[in-house]
Each structure stands twice: as C-alpha cells, then as structure tokens.
Write an enzyme that holds these catalytic residues in place. Structure first.
Site, PDB file in Angstrom:
ATOM      1  N   ASP A  42       3.104  -7.846 -95.320  1.00  0.00           N
ATOM      2  CA  ASP A  42       1.863  -7.209 -95.755  1.00  0.00           C
ATOM      3  C   ASP A  42       1.736  -7.377 -97.273  1.00  0.00           C
ATOM      4  O   ASP A  42       2.701  -7.745 -97.943  1.00  0.00           O
ATOM      5  CB  ASP A  42       1.818  -5.734 -95.358  1.00  0.00           C
ATOM      6  CG  ASP A  42       3.052  -4.966 -95.784  1.00  0.00           C
ATOM      7  OD1 ASP A  42       3.403  -4.002 -95.122  1.00  0.00           O
ATOM      8  OD2 ASP A  42       3.682  -5.346 -96.805  1.00  0.00           O
ATOM      9  N   ASP A  44       0.550  -5.694-100.883  1.00  0.00           N
ATOM     10  CA  ASP A  44       0.201  -4.488-101.621  1.00  0.00           C
ATOM     11  C   ASP A  44      -0.321  -4.893-102.987  1.00  0.00           C
ATOM     12  O   ASP A  44       0.229  -5.768-103.645  1.00  0.00           O
ATOM     13  CB  ASP A  44       1.425  -3.583-101.762  1.00  0.00           C
ATOM     14  CG  ASP A  44       1.931  -3.112-100.404  1.00  0.00           C
ATOM     15  OD1 ASP A  44       1.087  -2.678 -99.599  1.00  0.00           O
ATOM     16  OD2 ASP A  44       3.134  -3.219-100.150  1.00  0.00           O
ATOM     17  N   ASP A 120      11.399   1.119-106.046  1.00  0.00           N
ATOM     18  CA  ASP A 120      12.763   1.360-105.586  1.00  0.00           C
ATOM     19  C   ASP A 120      13.789   0.325-106.040  1.00  0.00           C
ATOM     20  O   ASP A 120      14.791   0.657-106.655  1.00  0.00           O
ATOM     21  CB  ASP A 120      12.796   1.583-104.061  1.00  0.00           C
ATOM     22  CG  ASP A 120      11.967   0.574-103.275  1.00  0.00           C
ATOM     23  OD1 ASP A 120      11.473  -0.400-103.883  1.00  0.00           O
ATOM     24  OD2 ASP A 120      11.826   0.757-102.045  1.00  0.00           O
TER      25      ASP A 120
HETATM   26  P1  ATP Z   1       8.245  -4.838 -96.191  1.00  0.00           P
HETATM   27  O1  ATP Z   1       6.765  -4.648 -96.259  1.00  0.00           O
HETATM   28  O2  ATP Z   1       8.701  -6.221 -96.035  1.00  0.00           O
HETATM   29  O3  ATP Z   1       8.883  -3.911 -95.240  1.00  0.00           O
HETATM   30  P2  ATP Z   1       8.120  -3.781 -98.848  1.00  0.00           P
HETATM   31  O4  ATP Z   1       9.109  -3.812 -99.982  1.00  0.00           O
HETATM   32  O5  ATP Z   1       6.808  -4.426 -99.079  1.00  0.00           O
HETATM   33  O6  ATP Z   1       8.859  -4.394 -97.601  1.00  0.00           O
HETATM   34  P3  ATP Z   1       6.613  -1.410 -98.345  1.00  0.00           P
HETATM   35  O7  ATP Z   1       7.005  -0.198 -97.582  1.00  0.00           O
HETATM   36  O8  ATP Z   1       5.492  -2.234 -97.877  1.00  0.00           O
HETATM   37  O9  ATP Z   1       7.941  -2.280 -98.418  1.00  0.00           O
HETATM   38  O10 ATP Z   1       6.392  -0.932 -99.834  1.00  0.00           O
HETATM   39  C1  ATP Z   1       5.741  -1.734-100.793  1.00  0.00           C
HETATM   40  C2  ATP Z   1       6.344  -1.516-102.168  1.00  0.00           C
HETATM   41  O11 ATP Z   1       6.189  -0.141-102.572  1.00  0.00           O
HETATM   42  C3  ATP Z   1       7.845  -1.768-102.261  1.00  0.00           C
HETATM   43  O12 ATP Z   1       8.124  -3.132-102.467  1.00  0.00           O
HETATM   44  C4  ATP Z   1       8.234  -0.928-103.441  1.00  0.00           C
HETATM   45  O13 ATP Z   1       7.904  -1.561-104.666  1.00  0.00           O
HETATM   46  C5  ATP Z   1       7.344   0.290-103.293  1.00  0.00           C
HETATM   47  N1  ATP Z   1       7.992   1.344-102.515  1.00  0.00           N
HETATM   48  C6  ATP Z   1       7.927   1.533-101.169  1.00  0.00           C
HETATM   49  N2  ATP Z   1       8.638   2.586-100.782  1.00  0.00           N
HETATM   50  C7  ATP Z   1       9.193   3.108-101.890  1.00  0.00           C
HETATM   51  C8  ATP Z   1      10.035   4.225-102.159  1.00  0.00           C
HETATM   52  N3  ATP Z   1      10.470   5.003-101.176  1.00  0.00           N
HETATM   53  N4  ATP Z   1      10.382   4.463-103.444  1.00  0.00           N
HETATM   54  C9  ATP Z   1       9.940   3.675-104.434  1.00  0.00           C
HETATM   55  N5  ATP Z   1       9.155   2.613-104.253  1.00  0.00           N
HETATM   56  C10 ATP Z   1       8.779   2.313-103.007  1.00  0.00           C
HETATM   57 MG    MG Z   2       5.214  -4.342 -97.798  1.00  0.00          MG
END
Ligand code: ATP
Ligand code: MG
Length: 434
Positions: A42, A44, A120
C-alpha cells in the site's frame, strides 16, 4: 527511485498535493519496498497540508482516526492514506500519553524531520519527494536498507513502551524483508513484549491479520516463535507448542506445529496467487487443536460430535478473545468450519449432497483436506469428497448411493465408546468402502 514503482492512484494524490502547493511525499512501506524491488502493498502519503486541507482537495476522501487523524482518499477498493507531518507527542499540545507510557493521542503537527523521527523503524522513515524523485533520509534508513538491518528509531525500549505493537511490527517486517534485527532493538523487543498483553485486543487482531495474511505467514510465524511472541496472539496454541512434558506430548506438539505450518504455507500460496483468503479459515487452523482435543473428550463423555465442538469452542474462545478480539463475522464462519468436520466425516447417501450446498462447504472441505495431511484416518474421507465434487450432478447421486462415506475419526470415537459399553460385537475396523 522513480514514479514507475508507485501506483496510479497514489501518484494522483501526490501530484494533486504538489500542484496545490503542499509538500508531497510517499513514505513508509511503499518507499521501503520499492527501493528493495519488492511490490509495495500500500502507499502512504505524507504532507504539510492539514487533514482538513487534504479533505477539501479530494472529493473522494474522508477523515478517519482518533489516535491519528488521517485522510483516506478512496478509489474504489484502493485507498491512499494521507497523513499530515507530525511531531513527537511530547513536543507540543495535541498529544496524550497514558500512565504506562503508551501514546493515546498523537496529533501534534510538525516538520518533515519531526515526522521522520516519530516513525517506528529507520527503513520506514524514508520519504520519496514527488517534486524531484529524490529520497529524503534523516535517520540513515538507506544505510540500514542496504545492509539489511532492522532498527528502531530513538531509544528502543522507550519506543516499544510507548507502543508495544512495534514489537510485533518488528517481527513481521524483519521476517518479510528477511532483515537482521539490530541488537538493541532485539533486546528491547524481548524486554517489552509482556506489555503486549495490555494492548487492546481489537488492535491485536488487526496486527494478527497483517502477520498472517500479508503473504509472509510462515516467516512471520517462525519469527514469533523465535521471539516467544506467539503467546500474546494465540495463547492456548503457544502454551501447547511450548509444553514439552513427555515424549508423547512432544511428538504431538510437533505434529500440531506441522499442521499449523501447512495451513500457513497454504495461506501464503493463496496470497501469492491472488486467491481469496479469510480470517475465519486462518483462525480455524491456528486454534483447532485445542478445540478438537476438548471436543474429543466431550464425545468420550457421550456428547454428540457437533454439540461437543460447539461446547468446546464456547469454553475455549473467551480466552482467545482476550488476546485478539475476533469479530463475529469471522468467528461464526470459523465455528461452522469446525462443526462441519464431523458431518463431513460421517455423511452418507444423498444427505452428503445437501452438505455441498452449505455456503461453508468449500472452506470446511479444505479444512478436512488439511487435517487429512496429518491424520491417516481421514485420507479416504477427504478423497471421497474430492471425487464427488468432480462429478456431474446425476453422477453424484449415483456415486453417493453406491459408495457410502467412510466413517472417520468422530465415528471411531463413538464406536469405541459403544464397544466400551459392550453393546457392540462388531470387529474393529473400517466399514466396507465399496
Ligand atoms: P506494510 O504496509 O508492508 O505492512 P508499512 O511499514 O507500510 O508496512 P503500515 O502499517 O502501512 O506499515 O504503516 C505505514 C508507515 O507508518 C510505517 O512505514 C511507519 O513509518 C509508520 N508507522 C506505522 N505504524 C507505526 C507505529 N506503530 N509507530 C510508529 N510509526 C508507525
Ligand atoms: Mg504500508
């Protein structure tokens, strides 16, 4: 990095924000995965426009969230998430931290660099600038990406304390990327993991789905076991898998683990092939063994198999719900998959055909096949169902009347019970299958 690795919809959002004079960046997993030549799941977007400003730029958008106020720009089933740059929760008003250090509200707006530091992991804090295709890196995320290191930003213990779900995210994402978890991050994870039991079960359920439905379920599972985290998600399963009391229970344990791994392997394959998957099925095999054993004991005590399964589920599911809140729309079909098992094992004649009309038949049949991989007694029964499904309708009727279903496990338990009460003089063995 180029525009080519970004979805059409995400590009639309990025371009519109940019053309309207706002800062416009792709951030998070989208950038990380694109830089690793993996297909991002996805996209962001991060911007200096406020949620209200973003909302007014896109007709197809809505503001969501309380803990984080975000804008979802909706394109049919695809959603692009737009977040306003945020600062650390303690550098302004709009944030709220609970007594145990957990962040409750996190709406302090800030600069892009502030935004990077409150993310994170280093590899999740990279920003792709739509204006000039550059990647902005405040936290040495590119270096970690290149050396395959997964590292929490800031003080690892504090970052895990303020949001224990980061412990699970570390396990999940390092498994998916096949990265090494950096030593301090690793020890912080182990030390703060118990805080996961304070995390709201609804959020744990969401994270559980990401762990097991993201296409890397087997790798995630292995990481969870390695870090002893499974207990926070599937407490009863974890307890059985770690209890090594006698030789006998040990072999039983590894059999359950193989069963789970077979289910997870299958889930990964389905994600890979873009076949549908459902949490109901996932849960059905993750917590089956406990329910099954409980139900078998009940059958020994004269309960009917279906009733025994219902009662076993009633007894055991409340414990599961305390860890992960399973919505009814998943727990109901999960239970149906279970309660169809004895019916699939004992049906004969035309009643079998009506079972195939059941909307849960396909999942229950798949589940039976999964069980049959580990239970010799079910093999004939599973192939009976495989065979009957391949026939045309009139052939099916002939098939079921000429070839009754083999009575498998549940029938055996009941027969044993009857033998025990010396009602039956039949010799042991399967009924004739011809
Ligand atoms: P994926 O979508 O592949 O599962 P992702 O890293 O994109 O991994 P998301 O849950 O889509 O995970 O979150 C998008 C972004 O938001 C992360 O890459 C991170 O920068 C931030 N983020 C998400 N969750 C947290 C958290 N619990 N604490 C701090 N930052 C976060
Ligand atoms: Mg993501």
């Amino acid at each position: 990095m180029t525009r080519d690795s970004i979805s059409k919809n995400a590009l639309k959002v990025l371009d519109r924000l940019h053309q309207s004079g706002y800062a416009s960046y792709l951030v998070g997993g989208g950038v990380r995965d694109a830089l690793l030549d993996k297909n991002p799941k996805d996209f962001d977007v991060a911007t200096d426009a406020s949620p209200d400003e973003v909302r007014s730029l896109f007709r197809n958008s809505r503001i969501i969230g309380r803990r984080f106020r975000l804008v979802h720009v909706v394109f049919g089933r695809d959603i692009v998430e737009v977040a306003t740059f945020r600062a650390d929760h303690d550098s302004g008003t709009g944030g709220e931290v609970g007594r145990d250090g957990r962040i409750l509200r996190d709406n302090v707006f800030g600069s892009i660099e502030d935004d990077a530091r409150r993310r994170d992991f280093t590899v999740n804090a990279l920003y792709y600038n739509i204006e000039d295709n550059s990647v902005v890196d405040f936290v040495s995320g590119i270096a970690d990406l290149e050396s395959g290191i997964f590292r929490l930003l800031g003080d690892p213990v504090q970052r895990c304390e303020e949001d224990p779900v980061r412990v699970l995210r570390a396990a999940r994402l390092s498994a998916k990327l096949n990265f090494t978890v950096e030593a301090e991050t690793h020890s912080a994870m182990l030390n703060t993991a118990p805080l996961l039991s304070l995390t709201p079960p609804a959020r744990m359920f969401e994270e559980m789905l990401k762990l097991f439905q993201g296409g890397y379920a087997v790798a995630s599972y292995k990481k969870l076991v390695e870090y002893d985290l499974l207990r926070y998600i599937f407490p009863q399963t974890a307890e059985r898998l770690t209890a090594k009391l006698t030789d006998e229970s040990e072999s039983q344990t590894s059999k359950e683990e193989e069963f789970i791994l077979a289910g997870l392997t299958n889930t990964d394959a389905r994600v890979q092939n873009e076949q549908p998957i459902t949490p109901a099925y996932l849960l059905a095999f993750m917590i089956w063994e406990g329910v099954y054993r409980n139900a078998l004991e009940r059958v020994e005590r004269s309960e009917q198999p279906v009733e025994a399964l219902i009662n076993a589920a009633d007894q055991l599911l409340p414990v599961q719900q305390k860890s992960t809140a399973v919505p009814k729309r998943f727990s109901i079909p999960m239970r149906e998959i279970w309660t169809m098992q004895p019916r699939l094992e004992q049906m004969s004649g035309t009643r079998a055909l009506s079972l195939m009309e059941n909307r849960r038949f396909r999942a229950a049949y798949d589940f039976l096949c999964l069980r049959a991989e580990f239970d010799e007694a079910l093999v004939d029964c599973a192939s009976w169902w495989t065979e009957v499904q391949e026939l045309a309708h009139d052939e099916q009727i002939e098939f079921v009347s000429s070839k009754p279903v083999v009575v498998a496990n549940w029938g055996e338990v009941q027969k044993k019970k009857r033998r025990g009460r010396k009602f039956s003089r039949h010799r042991r063995g399967k009924p004739q299958n011809s």
